[in-house]
Scaffold this motif. Structure first.
Motif, mmCIF file in Angstrom:
data_model
loop_
_atom_site.group_PDB
_atom_site.id
_atom_site.type_symbol
_atom_site.label_atom_id
_atom_site.label_comp_id
_atom_site.label_asym_id
_atom_site.label_seq_id
_atom_site.Cartn_x
_atom_site.Cartn_y
_atom_site.Cartn_z
ATOM 1 N N ILE A 158 24.377 -3.699 55.882
ATOM 2 C CA ILE A 158 25.177 -4.451 57.063
ATOM 3 C C ILE A 158 25.802 -3.530 57.922
ATOM 4 O O ILE A 158 26.656 -2.337 56.809
ATOM 5 C CB ILE A 158 26.523 -5.225 56.741
ATOM 6 N N SER A 159 26.400 -3.407 58.834
ATOM 7 C CA SER A 159 26.686 -2.052 59.726
ATOM 8 C C SER A 159 28.289 -2.803 60.285
ATOM 9 O O SER A 159 28.561 -3.892 60.556
ATOM 10 C CB SER A 159 26.124 -2.134 60.787
ATOM 11 N N VAL A 160 29.212 -1.424 59.178
ATOM 12 C CA VAL A 160 30.568 -1.948 59.880
ATOM 13 C C VAL A 160 31.185 -0.448 59.798
ATOM 14 O O VAL A 160 31.453 -0.346 58.704
ATOM 15 C CB VAL A 160 31.130 -3.088 58.787
ATOM 16 N N GLU A 161 30.537 0.100 61.395
ATOM 17 C CA GLU A 161 31.694 1.188 61.776
ATOM 18 C C GLU A 161 32.820 1.575 61.046
ATOM 19 O O GLU A 161 33.914 0.945 61.476
ATOM 20 C CB GLU A 161 31.089 1.199 63.411
ATOM 21 N N LEU A 162 32.903 3.018 60.444
ATOM 22 C CA LEU A 162 34.316 3.411 60.143
ATOM 23 C C LEU A 162 34.751 3.874 61.230
ATOM 24 O O LEU A 162 34.717 4.391 61.445
ATOM 25 C CB LEU A 162 34.064 4.193 59.597
ATOM 26 N N ALA A 163 35.596 2.844 61.730
ATOM 27 C CA ALA A 163 36.796 3.335 62.716
ATOM 28 C C ALA A 163 38.235 2.460 62.711
ATOM 29 O O ALA A 163 38.116 0.992 61.580
ATOM 30 C CB ALA A 163 35.610 2.619 64.291
ATOM 31 N N ASP A 164 39.081 2.142 63.121
ATOM 32 C CA ASP A 164 39.908 1.425 63.571
ATOM 33 C C ASP A 164 39.886 -0.300 62.778
ATOM 34 O O ASP A 164 40.641 -0.350 62.167
ATOM 35 C CB ASP A 164 40.846 1.752 64.704
ATOM 36 N N PRO A 165 38.626 -0.709 63.296
ATOM 37 C CA PRO A 165 38.631 -2.146 62.696
ATOM 38 C C PRO A 165 38.298 -2.345 61.649
ATOM 39 O O PRO A 165 37.890 -3.545 61.678
ATOM 40 C CB PRO A 165 37.743 -2.802 64.075
ATOM 41 N N PHE A 166 37.972 -1.538 61.068
ATOM 42 C CA PHE A 166 36.816 -1.800 59.543
ATOM 43 C C PHE A 166 37.705 -2.393 58.757
ATOM 44 O O PHE A 166 36.428 -3.826 58.449
ATOM 45 C CB PHE A 166 36.722 -0.349 59.543
ATOM 46 N N ALA A 167 38.425 -2.442 58.017
ATOM 47 C CA ALA A 167 39.005 -3.178 57.221
ATOM 48 C C ALA A 167 38.892 -4.551 57.624
ATOM 49 O O ALA A 167 38.846 -5.294 57.099
ATOM 50 C CB ALA A 167 40.293 -2.613 56.040
ATOM 51 N N THR A 168 39.687 -4.637 58.820
ATOM 52 C CA THR A 168 40.189 -5.810 59.229
ATOM 53 C C THR A 168 38.677 -6.619 59.062
ATOM 54 O O THR A 168 39.054 -7.816 58.764
ATOM 55 C CB THR A 168 40.533 -5.829 61.048
ATOM 56 N N HIS A 169 37.637 -6.052 59.808
ATOM 57 C CA HIS A 169 36.696 -7.251 60.299
ATOM 58 C C HIS A 169 35.332 -7.112 59.415
ATOM 59 O O HIS A 169 34.783 -8.175 58.730
ATOM 60 C CB HIS A 169 35.935 -6.381 61.458
ATOM 61 N N LEU A 170 35.682 -5.903 57.749
ATOM 62 C CA LEU A 170 34.987 -6.406 57.141
ATOM 63 C C LEU A 170 35.209 -7.510 55.858
ATOM 64 O O LEU A 170 35.190 -8.487 55.690
ATOM 65 C CB LEU A 170 34.830 -5.228 56.304
ATOM 66 N N GLY A 171 37.330 -6.813 55.848
ATOM 67 C CA GLY A 171 37.094 -7.726 54.879
ATOM 68 C C GLY A 171 37.795 -9.477 55.915
ATOM 69 O O GLY A 171 37.425 -10.403 54.946
ATOM 70 N N TRP A 172 37.234 -9.319 57.199
ATOM 71 C CA TRP A 172 37.116 -10.867 57.514
ATOM 72 C C TRP A 172 35.703 -11.915 57.135
ATOM 73 O O TRP A 172 35.418 -12.379 57.163
ATOM 74 C CB TRP A 172 37.152 -10.548 59.232
ATOM 75 N N ALA A 173 34.894 -10.553 57.540
ATOM 76 C CA ALA A 173 33.591 -11.321 57.710
ATOM 77 C C ALA A 173 32.615 -11.428 55.597
ATOM 78 O O ALA A 173 32.171 -12.402 55.661
ATOM 79 C CB ALA A 173 32.749 -10.730 58.214
ATOM 80 N N ILE A 174 33.115 -10.373 54.952
ATOM 81 C CA ILE A 174 32.491 -10.040 53.867
ATOM 82 C C ILE A 174 33.242 -12.039 52.400
ATOM 83 O O ILE A 174 34.380 -11.665 53.099
ATOM 84 C CB ILE A 174 33.077 -9.559 52.721
ATOM 85 N N PRO A 175 32.434 -12.651 52.223
ATOM 86 C CA PRO A 175 32.847 -13.552 51.066
ATOM 87 C C PRO A 175 33.944 -12.981 50.102
ATOM 88 O O PRO A 175 33.563 -12.002 49.297
ATOM 89 C CB PRO A 175 31.495 -14.267 50.382
ATOM 90 N N TRP A 176 34.734 -13.117 49.905
ATOM 91 C CA TRP A 176 35.790 -12.904 49.549
ATOM 92 C C TRP A 176 35.655 -12.088 47.638
ATOM 93 O O TRP A 176 34.939 -13.615 47.009
ATOM 94 C CB TRP A 176 37.042 -13.173 49.344
ATOM 95 N N GLY A 177 35.411 -10.959 47.338
ATOM 96 C CA GLY A 177 35.052 -11.008 46.103
ATOM 97 C C GLY A 177 33.112 -10.571 46.162
ATOM 98 O O GLY A 177 33.130 -10.452 44.992
ATOM 99 N N THR A 178 32.466 -10.552 46.412
ATOM 100 C CA THR A 178 31.688 -10.191 46.433
ATOM 101 C C THR A 178 30.771 -8.710 46.795
ATOM 102 O O THR A 178 32.116 -7.929 46.809
ATOM 103 C CB THR A 178 30.854 -10.972 47.824
ATOM 104 N N PRO A 179 30.884 -8.115 45.333
ATOM 105 C CA PRO A 179 30.331 -7.121 44.711
ATOM 106 C C PRO A 179 29.765 -5.995 46.541
ATOM 107 O O PRO A 179 29.146 -6.499 47.406
ATOM 108 C CB PRO A 179 29.272 -6.719 44.320
ATOM 109 N N LEU A 180 30.772 -5.061 46.337
ATOM 110 C CA LEU A 180 30.648 -4.186 47.669
ATOM 111 C C LEU A 180 29.838 -2.723 47.546
ATOM 112 O O LEU A 180 30.781 -1.801 46.305
ATOM 113 C CB LEU A 180 31.702 -3.854 48.005
ATOM 114 N N THR A 181 28.985 -2.686 48.120
ATOM 115 C CA THR A 181 28.554 -0.604 47.349
ATOM 116 C C THR A 181 28.528 -0.530 49.099
ATOM 117 O O THR A 181 28.081 -1.130 49.776
ATOM 118 C CB THR A 181 27.433 -0.360 46.995
ATOM 119 N N LEU A 182 29.212 0.776 49.051
ATOM 120 C CA LEU A 182 29.220 1.469 50.619
ATOM 121 C C LEU A 182 28.403 2.650 50.806
ATOM 122 O O LEU A 182 27.833 3.315 49.973
ATOM 123 C CB LEU A 182 30.809 2.200 51.083
#
Length: 456
Positions: free
Chosen positions: A282-306
């Motif tokens: 899944i593309s979430v570009e590392l830029a200023d909006p990164f944390a806000t939009h990843l945190g908004w989209a990912i179901p809370w608690g879903t395992p996350l690999t970068l």
């Protein structure tokens, strides 16, 4: 002489502050990665850490910073926290060196919100307003409970007026929110202000109460889903963050995680992702909006690999994520897409502009499905006729609502569209086109634009 240092967190649209007379320092609303605060403080001794309110958009660093430095951790006495702190109430003053800091009750953004007036020699020189008075605006009032939003909005109006009436015009205003944060109720103005300037530009000071309430409540838009978890974490007293490199995983493990439906997020530039990426990422570009939009989209608690270009990129992403309480990472990879892809064949999709869509849509008709992944308020302001609205944070679980055809995904700037396009691509079975373009460019095309709710 007292200096106020600003520590900006543009990704979340927030600011933290350090006020120091050179010997001692106080800190207001620190972000969780407090190493940035300590770098600013230098050799001064931190005596107090102040919170204007229990934050709903980030995990505070205040609790950890106070424990680390031995500073008093100052919060509203009415905040029901799970840890020992230094309680303060309206009108009470604490001193630190040559500085006097007085609490002022300013409910509205939250019911127990405080502002802090910094005085030297009995003269107010600054006020830290948190989510109360912002630059030309105020903090939103619906985060605690939408059912009491109108009541809090009226309190917000009166709080701003109390500050304006009680402080000299030359008092500098230092808000926590309002630099792109979704905690701002309406658009803010500028990046510095005083009480005198706010009397001229702040809607709480230039409108009557009923008009202000109507304007603020009508301007409230969707806010990130992860906000629901921030208040409870802050009430518990969050620990300091882990900023170390996550464990690196090999391509076999990464593929197993993708196949299991976990989120494997590619941090690279969105154009690089479109050109070639490991299938299922899944593309979430590392830029200023990164944390806000990843945190908004990912179901809370879903395992996350970068997945990143290098270890530094992964470390920077981790710093962004701990600010919103995503602490546990399943791992990371810095391997190239060719290494992470079965048979060495990365997936890819086309990038296009609104001009390209305007050129192809009349010729291809039903073969193209236009997918708008913006917020509903953006859609209402104007959307392409015949498009389908599925906000990017709902898309993963509404994929069956995407119409048939080649899916052209757009947002306001291309950033969220990259998330949306990668989610459609991840679901498989569809041809995806990422419209990586500014919404304003639509005006230069023949694309028909509707306004209002339309269909969603």
């Amino acid at each position: 002489m007292v200096d106020v240092h600003v520590i900006e967190t543009p990704g979340l649209g927030d600011r933290s502050y350090v006020a120091t007379d050179g010997d001692v320092a106080v800190v207001v609303d620190p972000q969780r990665d407090v190493d940035r605060v300590l770098d600013v403080v230098g050799d001064a001794r931190i005596t107090h850490v102040f919170e204007t309110h229990v934050h709903n958009d980030y995990v505070t660093g205040g609790f950890a910073l106070a424990r680390r430095t031995g500073a008093a951790y100052v919060l509203n006495a009415d905040d029901e926290v799970a840890f020992e702190r230094t309680p303060i109430r309206d009108g009470e003053t604490v001193t630190s060196g040559s500085m006097a800091i007085t609490a002022v009750s300013t409910p509205g953004h939250t019911p127990t919100h405080l502002s802090y007036v910094l005085s030297v020699d009995d003269h107010p020189i600054a006020v830290f307003t948190g989510g109360s008075m912002l630059f030309g605006a105020v903090g939103r009032t619906d985060l605690i409970d939408p059912a009491i939003a109108e009541e809090l909005t009226r309190q917000q109006f009166r709080s701003a007026r109390r500050l304006a009436a009680s402080l000299p015009d030359d008092t500098e205003v230092f808000p926590t929110h309002g630099f792109g944060s979704f905690c701002s109720a309406t658009e803010t103005k500028g990046d510095a202000s005083t009480i005198g300037k706010e009397k001229q530009q702040n809607n709480a000071l230039t409108s009557d109460e009923d008009d202000f309430v109507d304007e603020l409540l009508s301007g409230l838009t969707a806010y990130p889903r992860y906000y629901a978890h921030m208040g409870p974490l802050n009430l518990e007293g969050p620990s300091g963050p882990d900023l170390s490199l996550p464990a690196l995983v090999d391509p076999v493990v990464l593929r197993a995680r993708i196949d299991a439906g976990e989120w494997v997020v590619d941090l690279r530039a969105r154009r690089a992702f479109a050109a070639g990426h490991a299938p299922g990422t899944i593309s979430v570009e590392l830029a200023d909006p990164f944390a806000t939009h990843l945190g908004w989209a990912i179901p809370w608690g879903t395992p996350l690999t970068l997945v990143g270009d290098d270890e530094d990129q992964v470390l920077e992403a981790r710093r962004h994520l701990v600010r919103i309480g995503i602490d546990q990472l399943a791992g990371a990879s810095v391997d190239a897409p060719e290494v992470l892809s079965p048979d060495g064949r990365p997936a890819s999709y086309r990038r296009a502009t609104f001009a390209d869509l305007a050129d192809e849509l009349p010729r291809r008709g039903d073969d193209i499905a236009v997918l708008d992944v913006r917020r509903p308020d953006e859609w209402t302001d104007g959307h392409i006729a015949g498009a389908t609205l599925i906000p990017f944070w709902e898309l993963e679980h509404r994929m069956d609502e995407v119409p048939a055809g080649e899916v052209w995904v757009h947002c306001q700037s291309g950033y969220r569209a990259s998330i949306g396009a990668s989610l459609v691509d991840r679901a498989g079975g569809r041809t995806v086109v990422h419209i990586d373009d500014e919404w304003d460019a639509v005006a230069d095309t023949d694309l028909p634009v509707d306004r209002g709710h339309g269909h969603d």
